[in-house]
Enzyme design. Structure first.
Site, short mmCIF file in Angstrom:
data_model
loop_
_atom_site.label_atom_id
_atom_site.label_comp_id
_atom_site.label_asym_id
_atom_site.label_seq_id
_atom_site.Cartn_x
_atom_site.Cartn_y
_atom_site.Cartn_z
N LYS A 39 0.91 -1.15 0.09
CA LYS A 39 -0.23 -0.01 0.03
C LYS A 39 0.99 1.41 0.03
O LYS A 39 2.10 0.99 0.18
CB LYS A 39 -0.86 0.04 1.13
CG LYS A 39 -0.25 0.05 2.49
CD LYS A 39 -1.45 0.43 3.46
CE LYS A 39 -2.23 -0.66 3.67
NZ LYS A 39 -2.97 -0.79 5.04
N LYS A 97 -7.30 -5.67 -2.55
CA LYS A 97 -8.39 -5.07 -1.54
C LYS A 97 -8.86 -3.70 -2.01
O LYS A 97 -8.52 -2.74 -2.52
CB LYS A 97 -7.56 -5.02 -0.31
CG LYS A 97 -7.04 -5.98 0.32
CD LYS A 97 -6.64 -5.84 1.67
CE LYS A 97 -5.56 -4.51 1.80
NZ LYS A 97 -4.99 -4.22 3.25
#
Length: 260
Positions: A39, A97
């Site tokens: 991320k 995600k």
């Protein structure tokens, strides 16, 4: 009163490196980690990182460890997010995600996630798709946490997750209680989904997460120097220490039934 039994699989640990140096630290501690999650905190709670970094981290990670990629705190732009999801899986991510940040209704969430599921699964059928809601959804006007398992199920996703949208030092349990987290996990399992919980999760939260049957816990700050997800860097000894706490909690549980 309904009882929720822990699932047969042990609770797994997801750790979020943000660059190749941190990924190498995680690779050196791979025996203690179950999923590496790529991320970019500068872009938000589930900020998307660059495709070449996903690829580099995939290449640096042992082949038996899945790599997850966040693709952003998503607005309601199904086509845009489907393309982003495809880019992440093409780059080597095993788990995709999606943060339901700009989603205000379950119907919007289902439409968005169906596009993601199709884009990802058409390219790679064994890839895993996760719909992520926010424990502090009320602060950003997003869809409520209890709707996320339904959205994941109706869209064909594999799992559902709760995180926090605003990283201001407050964590998961500052916004939802343990009992509500337990209901989230139970609902996921009823739908045949796995449940992931994150959001400033610390070692002292692990026993409660184990009791409610959480499948995956997601961390960054708690394994970073100074406990700082932004300024700190991932430390191997902190990963090892957290895994030891998890193992102890799992051993103590012995499939204890917990009211939800």
């Amino acid at each position: 009163m309904q009882l929720h039994l822990r699932t047969k699989k042990p609770m797994r640990l997801l750790v979020s490196p943000v660059n190749i140096d941190e990924a190498l630290v995680c690779a050196a501690a791979a025996e203690h980690i179950d999923v590496l999650d790529v991320k970019r905190p500068e872009e938000g709670s589930l900020g998307a990182n660059y495709p070449w970094l996903i690829k580099a981290i995939r290449n640096a990670t042992p082949s038996n460890k899945p790599v997850s990629a966040s693709i952003g705190d998503a607005p309601f732009k199904p086509g845009t997010i489907a393309q982003a999801a495809l880019g992440a899986v093409v780059s080597g991510a095993d788990y995709i995600k999606v943060g339901l940040y700009g989603i205000t209704t379950p119907e919007q969430g289902i439409e968005l996630m169906r596009g993601v599921v199709r884009a990802v699964k058409d390219f790679r059928s064994d890839a895993t798709v996760v719909a992520t809601g926010y424990a502090d959804a009320y602060r950003i006007g997003a869809v409520a946490p209890h709707a996320v398992p339904y959205i994941a199920h109706e869209s064909g996703a594999d799992g559902a997750m709760l995180d926090t949208a605003i990283k201001d030092g407050s964590g998961l349990f500052n916004h939802v209680c343990v009992e509500d987290c337990g209901r989230f996990v139970y609902q996921c399992h009823q739908y045949g989904l796995f449940a992931c919980l994150a959001g400033s999760v610390k070692a002292h939260h692990v026993i409660d997460l184990a009791r409610i049957g959480t499948d995956i816990i997601g961390v960054r700050g708690s394994v970073c120097s100074g406990g700082d997800r932004h300024q700190g860097t991932i430390q191997r000894e902190l990963i090892v220490a957290l895994r030891q706490v998890m193992n102890k909690a799992i051993n103590e549980m012995q499939k204890t039934a917990v009211p939800v």
